[in-house]
Design a protein around this motif. Structure first.
Motif, PDB file in Angstrom:
ATOM      1  N   SER A  72       0.852  -1.187   0.000  1.00 48.70           N
ATOM      2  CA  SER A  72       0.000   0.000   0.000  1.00 48.70           C
ATOM      3  C   SER A  72       0.891   1.241   0.000  1.00 48.70           C
ATOM      4  O   SER A  72       2.070   1.172   0.367  1.00 48.70           O
ATOM      5  N   THR A  73       0.337   2.379  -0.399  1.00 51.27           N
ATOM      6  CA  THR A  73       1.112   3.610  -0.290  1.00 51.27           C
ATOM      7  C   THR A  73       1.330   3.934   1.181  1.00 51.27           C
ATOM      8  O   THR A  73       0.580   3.479   2.055  1.00 51.27           O
ATOM      9  N   ARG A  74       2.351   4.714   1.470  1.00 57.17           N
ATOM     10  CA  ARG A  74       2.628   5.065   2.861  1.00 57.17           C
ATOM     11  C   ARG A  74       1.442   5.791   3.492  1.00 57.17           C
ATOM     12  O   ARG A  74       1.136   5.596   4.668  1.00 57.17           O
ATOM     13  N   GLY A  75       0.794   6.653   2.729  1.00 56.71           N
ATOM     14  CA  GLY A  75      -0.378   7.345   3.251  1.00 56.71           C
ATOM     15  C   GLY A  75      -1.468   6.370   3.645  1.00 56.71           C
ATOM     16  O   GLY A  75      -2.110   6.513   4.691  1.00 56.71           O
ATOM     17  N   ARG A  76      -1.685   5.358   2.815  1.00 54.29           N
ATOM     18  CA  ARG A  76      -2.682   4.338   3.121  1.00 54.29           C
ATOM     19  C   ARG A  76      -2.245   3.502   4.315  1.00 54.29           C
ATOM     20  O   ARG A  76      -3.064   3.105   5.150  1.00 54.29           O
ATOM     21  N   SER A 152       0.146  13.357   6.979  1.00 48.27           N
ATOM     22  CA  SER A 152       0.662  12.076   6.478  1.00 48.27           C
ATOM     23  C   SER A 152      -0.441  11.084   6.126  1.00 48.27           C
ATOM     24  O   SER A 152      -0.444   9.932   6.574  1.00 48.27           O
ATOM     25  N   VAL A 153      -1.380  11.527   5.314  1.00 46.51           N
ATOM     26  CA  VAL A 153      -2.465  10.658   4.868  1.00 46.51           C
ATOM     27  C   VAL A 153      -2.578  10.716   3.348  1.00 46.51           C
ATOM     28  O   VAL A 153      -2.047  11.617   2.702  1.00 46.51           O
ATOM     29  N   ALA A 157      -8.035   9.919   1.502  1.00 41.49           N
ATOM     30  CA  ALA A 157      -8.456  10.071   2.899  1.00 41.49           C
ATOM     31  C   ALA A 157      -8.691  11.537   3.239  1.00 41.49           C
ATOM     32  O   ALA A 157      -9.659  11.873   3.933  1.00 41.49           O
ATOM     33  N   MET A 158      -7.822  12.415   2.759  1.00 43.35           N
ATOM     34  CA  MET A 158      -7.985  13.840   3.057  1.00 43.35           C
ATOM     35  C   MET A 158      -9.223  14.410   2.384  1.00 43.35           C
ATOM     36  O   MET A 158      -9.968  15.206   2.981  1.00 43.35           O
ATOM     37  N   TYR A 190       6.587  18.866  -3.700  1.00 36.98           N
ATOM     38  CA  TYR A 190       6.513  17.980  -2.543  1.00 36.98           C
ATOM     39  C   TYR A 190       7.228  16.652  -2.797  1.00 36.98           C
ATOM     40  O   TYR A 190       7.278  16.157  -3.924  1.00 36.98           O
ATOM     41  N   ASP A 191       7.744  16.064  -1.726  1.00 37.24           N
ATOM     42  CA  ASP A 191       8.283  14.714  -1.774  1.00 37.24           C
ATOM     43  C   ASP A 191       7.142  13.753  -2.079  1.00 37.24           C
ATOM     44  O   ASP A 191       6.031  13.898  -1.540  1.00 37.24           O
ATOM     45  N   LEU A 192       7.383  12.757  -2.927  1.00 41.69           N
ATOM     46  CA  LEU A 192       6.312  11.871  -3.379  1.00 41.69           C
ATOM     47  C   LEU A 192       6.182  10.589  -2.560  1.00 41.69           C
ATOM     48  O   LEU A 192       5.315   9.765  -2.842  1.00 41.69           O
ATOM     49  N   SER A 193       7.011  10.411  -1.554  1.00 36.84           N
ATOM     50  CA  SER A 193       7.016   9.140  -0.829  1.00 36.84           C
ATOM     51  C   SER A 193       5.671   8.820  -0.180  1.00 36.84           C
ATOM     52  O   SER A 193       5.311   7.645  -0.027  1.00 36.84           O
ATOM     53  N   LEU A 194       4.908   9.831   0.184  1.00 37.73           N
ATOM     54  CA  LEU A 194       3.606   9.606   0.808  1.00 37.73           C
ATOM     55  C   LEU A 194       2.666   8.854  -0.127  1.00 37.73           C
ATOM     56  O   LEU A 194       1.793   8.108   0.327  1.00 37.73           O
TER      57      LEU A 194
END
Length: 237
Positions: A72-76, A152-153, A157-158, A190-194
């Protein structure tokens, strides 16, 4: 039939967990730090495409365990952790289960989602970060991006949290979810890691010495637990 969790109850439970962890009602949560502070043994590993994660605890509630899908993505992943915290601390009938991506959600799963939304995106924290003119005239995509990064979502979700707070309208949801959020985030610096998967094989807590205690359960055998793991890692329904 189990009564659904109200918005007020979800917010109160979220505040209770924040208070117990030494957090106020507005600040963003560093989810890994929270899991470590709460002493929850957590593993991130690739699971089947249909699984977000699972959680379980011993009958005496002394030991809690969480497994999160690193695909899953880090946000997920952060939202999954918040979701599982509901099952571990507030679910009236907690039991080992796999949180899945597809299919109609039972009421307790919707309750866990509502709790996670309040825990990770507290209303006062969200409202306090939106410029006053945007609260009046409409929130910008750049502000939504900043909120996602701050709390960090995931973008999804946001968007749904903003709708629940009446900051956006129902008609805004499709437009916002239709954005290529990684491209928009990149364009805004923005950093894309989220928005990417990660954390594969990360372990939080003293897993090696304490995991055995989770298996020594009166109602949940080691075989049952391993069966759950095999079910999701093998992609079975």
């Amino acid at each position: 039939m189990t009564k659904r969790l109200s918005k007020e109850q979800a917010a109160n439970f979220a505040c209770q967990l924040r208070y117990n962890a030494g957090l106020n009602e507005r600040e963003p949560i560093h989810i890994k730090g929270l899991l470590i502070k709460l002493g929850i043994l957590t593993r991130y590993r690739p699971l089947s495409e249909n699984a977000y994660g699972l959680s379980l605890m011993t009958p005496d509630k002394r030991f809690r365990f969480m497994l999160i899908n690193s695909n899953s993505t880090r946000g997920r992943q952060h939202f999954t952790a918040g979701h599982e915290l509901y099952h571990l601390y507030f679910d009236p009938e907690p039991k080992p289960h796999v949180c899945r991506k597809v299919g109609e959600k039972p009421s307790v799963e919707r309750d866990a989602d509502l709790f996670a939304s309040n825990l990770l995106m507290p209303s006062q924290g969200i409202l306090g970060e939106i410029p006053a003119d945007e609260l009046r005239k409409g929130i910008s995509v750049s502000t939504i991006l900043r909120l996602e990064q701050l709390f960090s979502v995931s973008h999804e979700a946001m968007v749904y949290r903003l709708r629940s707070l009446s900051i956006i309208s129902e008609s805004d949801i499709e437009r916002l979810l239709g954005l290529s959020i990684s491209d928009v985030a990149r364009a805004n610096g923005y950093d894309l890691s989220l928005y990417q998967k990660g954390n594969e094989n990360v372990t939080l807590g003293d897993f090696g010495s304490n995991a055995r205690k989770l298996y020594e359960m009166e109602k949940i055998s080691e075989g049952h637990y391993l069966e759950l793991l095999n079910q999701i890692t093998d992609g079975k329904q």
